[in-house]
Motif scaffolding. Structure first.
Motif, PDB file in Angstrom:
ATOM      1  N   LEU A  95     -11.773  -0.118   1.921  1.00  0.00           N
ATOM      2  CA  LEU A  95     -11.374  -1.529   1.962  1.00  0.00           C
ATOM      3  C   LEU A  95     -11.907  -2.213   3.220  1.00  0.00           C
ATOM      4  CD1 LEU A  95      -7.685  -1.278   0.709  1.00  0.00           C
ATOM      5  CD2 LEU A  95      -9.671  -2.085  -0.548  1.00  0.00           C
ATOM      6  N   LYS A  96     -11.932  -1.496   4.348  1.00  0.00           N
ATOM      7  CA  LYS A  96     -12.450  -2.081   5.589  1.00  0.00           C
ATOM      8  C   LYS A  96     -13.950  -2.298   5.516  1.00  0.00           C
ATOM      9  CE  LYS A  96      -8.865  -0.424   8.649  1.00  0.00           C
ATOM     10  NZ  LYS A  96      -8.463   0.487   9.716  1.00  0.00           N
TER      11      LYS A  96
ATOM     12  N   ARG B  49       0.867  -1.172   0.000  1.00  0.00           N
ATOM     13  CA  ARG B  49       0.000   0.000   0.000  1.00  0.00           C
ATOM     14  C   ARG B  49       0.901   1.218   0.000  1.00  0.00           C
ATOM     15  NH1 ARG B  49      -2.741  -3.406   3.608  1.00  0.00           N
ATOM     16  NH2 ARG B  49      -4.572  -4.261   2.609  1.00  0.00           N
TER      17      ARG B  49
ATOM     18  N   LEU C  49      -9.731  -5.808   2.776  1.00  0.00           N
ATOM     19  CA  LEU C  49      -8.458  -5.209   3.188  1.00  0.00           C
ATOM     20  C   LEU C  49      -7.273  -6.093   2.824  1.00  0.00           C
ATOM     21  CD1 LEU C  49      -7.536  -2.648   4.588  1.00  0.00           C
ATOM     22  CD2 LEU C  49      -7.636  -3.840   6.761  1.00  0.00           C
ATOM     23  N   GLU C  50      -7.454  -7.410   2.913  1.00  0.00           N
ATOM     24  CA  GLU C  50      -6.350  -8.347   2.645  1.00  0.00           C
ATOM     25  C   GLU C  50      -6.283  -8.768   1.174  1.00  0.00           C
ATOM     26  OE1 GLU C  50      -4.198  -8.946   5.066  1.00  0.00           O
ATOM     27  OE2 GLU C  50      -5.443  -7.703   6.363  1.00  0.00           O
TER      28      GLU C  50
ATOM     29  N   ARG D  13      -6.405   5.441   8.632  1.00  0.00           N
ATOM     30  CA  ARG D  13      -7.691   4.765   8.803  1.00  0.00           C
ATOM     31  C   ARG D  13      -8.718   5.316   7.811  1.00  0.00           C
ATOM     32  NH1 ARG D  13      -7.312   4.906  14.031  1.00  0.00           N
ATOM     33  NH2 ARG D  13      -8.318   6.906  14.245  1.00  0.00           N
TER      34      ARG D  13
ATOM     35  N   LEU E  69      -8.014   4.088   4.220  1.00  0.00           N
ATOM     36  CA  LEU E  69      -8.278   2.660   4.011  1.00  0.00           C
ATOM     37  C   LEU E  69      -9.724   2.262   4.305  1.00  0.00           C
ATOM     38  CD1 LEU E  69      -5.045   1.109   5.546  1.00  0.00           C
ATOM     39  CD2 LEU E  69      -5.620   1.341   3.138  1.00  0.00           C
ATOM     40  N   LYS E  70     -10.562   3.226   4.657  1.00  0.00           N
ATOM     41  CA  LYS E  70     -11.943   2.927   5.048  1.00  0.00           C
ATOM     42  C   LYS E  70     -12.740   2.145   3.999  1.00  0.00           C
ATOM     43  CE  LYS E  70     -15.785   5.036   7.444  1.00  0.00           C
ATOM     44  NZ  LYS E  70     -16.389   6.275   7.915  1.00  0.00           N
TER      45      LYS E  70
END
Length: 129
Positions: free
Chosen positions: A51-52, A27, A57-58, A45, A48-49
């Motif tokens: 993806l969460k 990333r 995310l992984e 945070r 990346l929200k």
């Protein structure tokens, strides 16, 4: 290398070009990790929200090029670009992204400078004598 998904996000004067790479783990923002570049956990945070929220995310690596604005606006631009790239990858993710309000571009901009004032709204001190 597998196919990557490209999208653009913006906020205030910041714009981000985002490449979503399936199966990747890196990333990067302007060739730095998110933690190095943004320097604050809340900005990482926020970036990346998408993806969460979608639970991916992984599954994806990200490569971003950002320019303009401040760090907070850049993090929001990366977030919008990531959300748009996820939509290109899979249209079924539209509902969770829309419910989390991650597909809206924040329309707030700087207010213009007005003549006769010290700043945008601040007035000069009034003196009676």
């Amino acid at each position: 290398m597998s196919e990557s998904y490209f999208a653009v996000g913006s906020r205030k004067n910041a714009s981000a070009r985002v490449w979503l790479i399936p199966g990747g783990s890196d990333r990067l923002v302007n060739d730095h990790t998110y933690e190095e570049y943004f320097g604050r956990a809340d900005l990482v945070r926020n970036a990346l929200k998408p993806l969460k929220v979608t639970g991916s995310l992984e599954q994806f690596g990200l490569k971003c090029k950002v320019r303009g604005g401040g760090l907070s606006a850049q993090a929001d631009a990366v977030s919008l670009g990531t959300a748009r790239a996820l939509l290109i990858h899979n249209q079924d993710l539209r509902k969770p992204l829309k419910d989390a309000e991650l597909l809206k571009r924040d329309p707030r901009e700087h207010e213009r400078m007005k003549y006769g004032l010290a700043k945008r709204r601040k007035r000069f001190q009034w003196t009676k004598r």
